[in-house]
Design a protein around this motif. Structure first.
Motif, PDB file in Angstrom:
ATOM      1  N   THR A  94       0.840  -1.206   0.000  1.00 54.80           N
ATOM      2  CA  THR A  94       0.000   0.000   0.000  1.00 54.80           C
ATOM      3  C   THR A  94       0.869   1.248   0.000  1.00 54.80           C
ATOM      4  OG1 THR A  94      -1.790  -1.131   1.188  1.00 54.80           O
ATOM      5  CG2 THR A  94      -1.786   1.275   1.252  1.00 54.80           C
ATOM      6  N   GLY A  95       1.935   1.223   0.809  1.00 53.66           N
ATOM      7  CA  GLY A  95       2.860   2.360   0.835  1.00 53.66           C
ATOM      8  C   GLY A  95       3.620   2.541  -0.458  1.00 53.66           C
ATOM      9  N   ALA A  96       3.726   1.469  -1.243  1.00 53.89           N
ATOM     10  CA  ALA A  96       4.462   1.539  -2.514  1.00 53.89           C
ATOM     11  C   ALA A  96       3.547   1.775  -3.710  1.00 53.89           C
ATOM     12  CB  ALA A  96       5.255   0.248  -2.723  1.00 53.89           C
ATOM     13  N   ALA A  97       2.242   1.993  -3.472  1.00 48.96           N
ATOM     14  CA  ALA A  97       1.287   2.182  -4.575  1.00 48.96           C
ATOM     15  C   ALA A  97       1.724   3.338  -5.473  1.00 48.96           C
ATOM     16  CB  ALA A  97      -0.105   2.435  -4.014  1.00 48.96           C
ATOM     17  N   TRP A  98       1.600   3.152  -6.785  1.00 51.46           N
ATOM     18  CA  TRP A  98       2.080   4.154  -7.735  1.00 51.46           C
ATOM     19  C   TRP A  98       0.967   4.771  -8.586  1.00 51.46           C
ATOM     20  CZ3 TRP A  98       2.769  -1.036  -7.729  1.00 51.46           C
ATOM     21  CH2 TRP A  98       2.193  -1.760  -8.773  1.00 51.46           C
ATOM     22  N   SER A  99      -0.268   4.248  -8.450  1.00 42.58           N
ATOM     23  CA  SER A  99      -1.360   4.773  -9.261  1.00 42.58           C
ATOM     24  C   SER A  99      -2.687   4.414  -8.609  1.00 42.58           C
ATOM     25  CB  SER A  99      -1.306   4.192 -10.678  1.00 42.58           C
ATOM     26  OG  SER A  99      -1.562   2.794 -10.645  1.00 42.58           O
ATOM     27  N   PHE A 100      -3.753   4.989  -9.151  1.00 42.30           N
ATOM     28  CA  PHE A 100      -5.094   4.679  -8.658  1.00 42.30           C
ATOM     29  C   PHE A 100      -5.400   3.193  -8.828  1.00 42.30           C
ATOM     30  CE2 PHE A 100      -9.608   4.147  -9.969  1.00 42.30           C
ATOM     31  CZ  PHE A 100     -10.201   4.385  -8.735  1.00 42.30           C
ATOM     32  N   ALA A 101      -5.093   2.638  -9.998  1.00 41.94           N
ATOM     33  CA  ALA A 101      -5.368   1.228 -10.257  1.00 41.94           C
ATOM     34  C   ALA A 101      -4.582   0.326  -9.311  1.00 41.94           C
ATOM     35  CB  ALA A 101      -5.033   0.884 -11.710  1.00 41.94           C
ATOM     36  N   SER A 102      -3.319   0.672  -9.074  1.00 38.37           N
ATOM     37  CA  SER A 102      -2.488  -0.179  -8.217  1.00 38.37           C
ATOM     38  C   SER A 102      -3.005  -0.208  -6.786  1.00 38.37           C
ATOM     39  CB  SER A 102      -1.034   0.300  -8.238  1.00 38.37           C
ATOM     40  OG  SER A 102      -0.894   1.566  -7.586  1.00 38.37           O
ATOM     41  N   ILE A 103      -3.423   0.931  -6.265  1.00 42.93           N
ATOM     42  CA  ILE A 103      -3.886   0.945  -4.875  1.00 42.93           C
ATOM     43  C   ILE A 103      -5.223   0.229  -4.738  1.00 42.93           C
ATOM     44  CG2 ILE A 103      -5.191   3.144  -4.826  1.00 42.93           C
ATOM     45  CD1 ILE A 103      -3.737   3.698  -2.151  1.00 42.93           C
ATOM     46  N   ILE A 104      -6.053   0.255  -5.784  1.00 44.33           N
ATOM     47  CA  ILE A 104      -7.307  -0.500  -5.761  1.00 44.33           C
ATOM     48  C   ILE A 104      -7.015  -1.999  -5.661  1.00 44.33           C
ATOM     49  CG2 ILE A 104      -9.279  -1.230  -7.160  1.00 44.33           C
ATOM     50  CD1 ILE A 104      -9.696   1.458  -5.968  1.00 44.33           C
ATOM     51  N   ILE A 105      -6.121  -2.494  -6.489  1.00 43.93           N
ATOM     52  CA  ILE A 105      -5.783  -3.921  -6.499  1.00 43.93           C
ATOM     53  C   ILE A 105      -5.140  -4.328  -5.173  1.00 43.93           C
ATOM     54  CG2 ILE A 105      -4.338  -5.684  -7.599  1.00 43.93           C
ATOM     55  CD1 ILE A 105      -4.683  -4.093 -10.234  1.00 43.93           C
ATOM     56  N   ILE A 106      -4.208  -3.506  -4.698  1.00 48.17           N
ATOM     57  CA  ILE A 106      -3.504  -3.828  -3.451  1.00 48.17           C
ATOM     58  C   ILE A 106      -4.463  -3.874  -2.271  1.00 48.17           C
ATOM     59  CG2 ILE A 106      -1.829  -2.940  -1.767  1.00 48.17           C
ATOM     60  CD1 ILE A 106      -0.260  -1.849  -4.253  1.00 48.17           C
ATOM     61  N   ARG A 107      -5.351  -2.887  -2.175  1.00 49.35           N
ATOM     62  CA  ARG A 107      -6.297  -2.867  -1.046  1.00 49.35           C
ATOM     63  C   ARG A 107      -7.303  -4.017  -1.143  1.00 49.35           C
ATOM     64  NH1 ARG A 107      -4.484  -0.720   3.190  1.00 49.35           N
ATOM     65  NH2 ARG A 107      -6.608  -0.560   3.997  1.00 49.35           N
ATOM     66  N   PHE A 108      -7.675  -4.397  -2.358  1.00 46.65           N
ATOM     67  CA  PHE A 108      -8.564  -5.544  -2.538  1.00 46.65           C
ATOM     68  C   PHE A 108      -7.886  -6.822  -2.051  1.00 46.65           C
ATOM     69  CE2 PHE A 108      -9.995  -9.145  -5.141  1.00 46.65           C
ATOM     70  CZ  PHE A 108     -11.352  -9.147  -4.835  1.00 46.65           C
ATOM     71  N   LEU A 109      -6.641  -7.027  -2.438  1.00 46.29           N
ATOM     72  CA  LEU A 109      -5.897  -8.209  -2.008  1.00 46.29           C
ATOM     73  C   LEU A 109      -5.620  -8.167  -0.512  1.00 46.29           C
ATOM     74  CD1 LEU A 109      -3.406  -8.544  -5.000  1.00 46.29           C
ATOM     75  CD2 LEU A 109      -5.440  -9.929  -4.530  1.00 46.29           C
ATOM     76  N   PHE A 110      -5.416  -6.965   0.014  1.00 43.52           N
ATOM     77  CA  PHE A 110      -5.263  -6.818   1.456  1.00 43.52           C
ATOM     78  C   PHE A 110      -6.513  -7.329   2.170  1.00 43.52           C
ATOM     79  CE2 PHE A 110      -3.439  -4.702   5.179  1.00 43.52           C
ATOM     80  CZ  PHE A 110      -4.551  -4.613   6.014  1.00 43.52           C
ATOM     81  N   GLY A 111      -7.688  -6.967   1.656  1.00 42.27           N
ATOM     82  CA  GLY A 111      -8.940  -7.426   2.249  1.00 42.27           C
ATOM     83  C   GLY A 111      -9.057  -8.936   2.231  1.00 42.27           C
ATOM     84  N   ILE A 112      -8.639  -9.559   1.133  1.00 47.09           N
ATOM     85  CA  ILE A 112      -8.656 -11.023   1.058  1.00 47.09           C
ATOM     86  C   ILE A 112      -7.711 -11.609   2.100  1.00 47.09           C
ATOM     87  CG2 ILE A 112      -7.974 -12.992  -0.379  1.00 47.09           C
ATOM     88  CD1 ILE A 112      -9.125 -11.555  -2.761  1.00 47.09           C
ATOM     89  N   GLY A 113      -6.532 -10.995   2.228  1.00 44.39           N
ATOM     90  CA  GLY A 113      -5.560 -11.482   3.204  1.00 44.39           C
ATOM     91  C   GLY A 113      -6.081 -11.401   4.626  1.00 44.39           C
ATOM     92  N   GLU A 114      -6.755 -10.313   4.961  1.00 48.90           N
ATOM     93  CA  GLU A 114      -7.237 -10.128   6.331  1.00 48.90           C
ATOM     94  C   GLU A 114      -8.553 -10.850   6.582  1.00 48.90           C
ATOM     95  OE1 GLU A 114      -8.638  -6.423   9.089  1.00 48.90           O
ATOM     96  OE2 GLU A 114      -6.753  -6.156   8.001  1.00 48.90           O
ATOM     97  N   GLY A 115      -9.275 -11.188   5.520  1.00 50.83           N
ATOM     98  CA  GLY A 115     -10.614 -11.742   5.657  1.00 50.83           C
ATOM     99  C   GLY A 115     -10.705 -13.031   6.442  1.00 50.83           C
ATOM    100  N   GLY A 116      -9.629 -13.814   6.459  1.00 57.12           N
ATOM    101  CA  GLY A 116      -9.675 -15.074   7.181  1.00 57.12           C
ATOM    102  C   GLY A 116      -9.398 -14.959   8.668  1.00 57.12           C
TER     103      GLY A 116
END
Length: 325
Positions: A94-116
């Protein structure tokens, strides 16, 4: 027979679950303040900002059912360690995000990671705590969210002004990786006595049968409503206070910390009270308090000044604490 060591180990388990949920909630809270700078850097309007904030919850929601299934299939310990490790990696990204698209994908995957984490942690509490202590144990773990609701606005915003929003995510991500190592060594599953396994066999039902159960849908609607309010307020309040009320980042942090501070005591009290209510009375209390939360939400919408607005939001936090556990 349960040994003295096993009786004491449950406190290690709840401590680790508390620390893990604290870290996860810190990230979820701090992004609500970082979004002010993220929106400026990536030139996001209100709609695009909403997509960034919502992308985490999309992944998180998607992982809830698989997270519970994985905990049942492989054990809550393995799922928790994996969840903490994965969300820590995506926190750094998230801290390394370089664009709007990248931060969307990263935060989505973050949610999957934390979801369990949450369904696995709930299973861990069930595994280690007797029935009459589970509400209290759950309230202790959930109190981490309200504590981080105080820490993130005050400490996080100050560090953000000192170091920048990207560095905050790098630091939290590294802490999470270290915590995943601690989970590996300190968290274990309690083996149930063979006699208990024979007397209380597990009955497995297909997912389609579970989804036909009315209680499942009642709980779904209840938690959907609770978290729509809870995380709706948490996600958008910093932006509202900054853009509508004209507060600076320090002021936003201070005012945002007040409702969670009240919520710390409300969450602990709710777990203590619910454990002592006669069976069935907890549902009545939850229903009445949910209605009261709705009333104070309406009062927030028509509050004439900031002080009353924060008081009403604090009341919403108190009433919802009796519904979350």
């Amino acid at each position: 027979m349960t040994t003295k060591r096993e009786q004491n180990w449950k406190y290690v388990i709840i401590t680790m679950l508390f620390l893990g949920w604290s870290l996860g909630n810190f990230d979820r809270f701090i992004v609500n303040f970082a979004i002010l700078d993220i929106s400026k850097e990536f030139h996001l309007n209100g709609s695009l900002t909403g997509i960034v904030l919502s992308s985490f919850f999309a992944g998180y929601a998607l992982m809830q059912i698989p997270g519970g299934w994985l905990a049942d299939r492989f054990g809550y310990r393995k799922v928790i360690i994996t969840a903490v490790f994965l969300w820590s990696i995506f926190t750094i990204l998230t801290g390394a995000a370089w664009s709007f698209a990248s931060i969307i994908i990263i935060r989505f995957l973050f949610g999957i990671g934390e979801g369990g984490y949450f369904p696995s942690a709930s299973k861990g509490i069930t595994n280690w705590f007797p029935h009459n202590e589970r509400s209290r144990a759950m309230s202790i773990m959930l109190t981490s969210a309200t504590i981080m609701g105080v820490v993130a606005p005050i400490v996080g915003t100050q560090l953000m002004q000192l170091l920048g929003w990207r560095q905050i995510f790098y630091i939290v991500g590294v802490i999470g990786l270290l915590l995943s190592v601690a989970f590996f060594f300190l968290v274990k599953e309690k083996q149930q006595p063979k006699q208990m396994k024979i007397e209380d066999p597990k009955v497995k039902a297909p997912l389609k049968d579970v989804l036909k159960t009315p209680m499942i849908w009642k709980l779904f609607i209840a938690y959907f409503s609770i978290y729509a309010v809870n995380w709706g307020l948490n996600s958008w309040m910093p932006t509202y206070l900054a853009n509508v009320k004209g507060l600076n980042l320090t002021e936003v942090g201070v005012y945002s910390a007040i409702p969670p501070f009240v919520g710390i005591f409300a969450m602990l009290c709710s777990g203590y009270i619910l454990d002592r209510l006669p069976e069935g009375k907890d549902k009545l209390i939850a229903a009445v308090f949910a209605l009261m939360a709705g009333v104070f939400l309406l009062l927030m919408a028509i509050s004439p000044n900031l002080i009353l607005f924060i008081i009403f939001q604090s009341a919403v936090t108190v009433f919802l604490s009796f519904n979350i556990i």
